[in-house]
Scaffold this motif. Structure first.
Motif, short mmCIF file in Angstrom:
data_model
loop_
_atom_site.label_atom_id
_atom_site.label_comp_id
_atom_site.label_asym_id
_atom_site.label_seq_id
_atom_site.Cartn_x
_atom_site.Cartn_y
_atom_site.Cartn_z
N VAL A 26 -7.57 -9.65 -2.50
CA VAL A 26 -6.63 -8.80 -1.78
C VAL A 26 -6.37 -9.41 -0.40
N LEU A 65 -2.14 -8.97 -4.33
CA LEU A 65 -3.30 -9.16 -5.20
C LEU A 65 -3.12 -10.51 -5.88
N CYS A 86 1.88 -6.25 -4.41
CA CYS A 86 1.48 -5.08 -5.22
C CYS A 86 1.50 -3.79 -4.43
N VAL A 104 -2.05 -1.84 -10.87
CA VAL A 104 -3.26 -2.40 -10.27
C VAL A 104 -4.24 -1.29 -9.84
N VAL A 116 -8.15 -2.01 -5.00
CA VAL A 116 -7.17 -2.75 -4.20
C VAL A 116 -6.81 -2.00 -2.91
#
Ligand code: ACO
Length: 209
Positions: free
Chosen positions: A19, A86, A91, A117, A122
């Motif tokens: 990330v 990501l 994302c 995701v 995340v």
């Protein structure tokens, strides 16, 4: 001057991958539009209402004016508008807004990630990176967030990084077509031992790449 901007943050590794955070770009238009159109049902219950329809507000052509207004605020030093990546792919977004300096040195933070995701850490990793940046290079003393009581996933994210609950804001924000109650959470610098990312790493939720 705007300490801490622009910046590229991370990577922090979670089960889904690496990330990172980076400033929004004009060329994010297509992926931003595609993701927000596809994930309308996932996003709309939690996001500020708009005058125009969801489709119109998320057309590719709606990104350049939105991008410009966010960048103008970033230049003024009142906002950090960032994209969550990501494994190098767009994302979601994380935004620090209403940055006030002087004796307050405070801001709010908000985020969204694409449905596909979800549930893999995340948003939690992105929030940790964003918070550590606010309390470090940006020089803030306090960061707050507001979340609907119904938004269990976002409350879990806020708890994992160490936000404290401060109160209930009645009919606070026009979200999904009505004035919705929001829980106010906050954190001041130094409330977590070490950095916020360290808290995730120590609890086994993330690792330094
Ligand atoms: N009830 C309870 N907990 C839940 C639920 C649920 N229905 N769904 C997920 N969770 C928990 C997960 O178990 C996980 O916690 P855990 O690690 O302790 O098990 C946590 O919520 C999710 O953590 P992450 O995987 O880091 O978060 P994710 O990447 O899935 O993103 C987010 C969460 C940002 C809320 C995402 O679902 C999203 O974008 N939603 C739509 C937009 C939104 O709500 N944005 C936040 C608005 S509030 C704000 O910005 C301050």
């Amino acid at each position: 001057s705007h300490p801490g901007w622009p910046a590229k943050l991370g990577p922090l590794t979670v089960p889904a991958g690496d990330v990172t955070l980076r400033p929004i770009r004009l060329r994010d238009a297509a992926v931003w539009s595609r993701t927000r159109m596809r994930d309308r049902a996932h996003l709309e219950p939690w996001e500020p209402s708009g005058d125009a329809s969801w489709e119109l507000r998320h057309a590719i052509s709606s990104w350049p004016p939105l991008f410009s207004s966010l960048k103008a605020e970033a230049r003024r030093g009142t906002m950090l508008p960032m994209v969550i990546e990501l494994n190098g792919e767009f994302c979601g977004q994380i935004t620090v807004g209403n940055i006030v300096r002087g004796a307050l040195r405070s801001a709010w933070i908000g985020y969204w990630v694409s449905k596909d995701v979800g549930g893999q850490g995340v948003a939690t990793a992105a929030l940790a990176l964003g918070l550590d940046h606010c309390f470090g290079p940006v020089g803030l003393h306090r960061v707050e967030a507001t979340v609907r009581p119904e938004n269990q996933a976002s409350q879990a994210v806020l708890r994992k990084v160490g936000f404290r609950e401060e109160g209930l804001l009645k009919r606070y924000l026009d979200v999904d077509g009505a004035w919705r109650d929001h829980i106010l959470v906050a954190m001041t610098v130094g409330e977590t031992p070490g950095t916020v990312a360290d808290v995730l790493v120590r609890s086994g939720r993330a690792a330094w790449a």
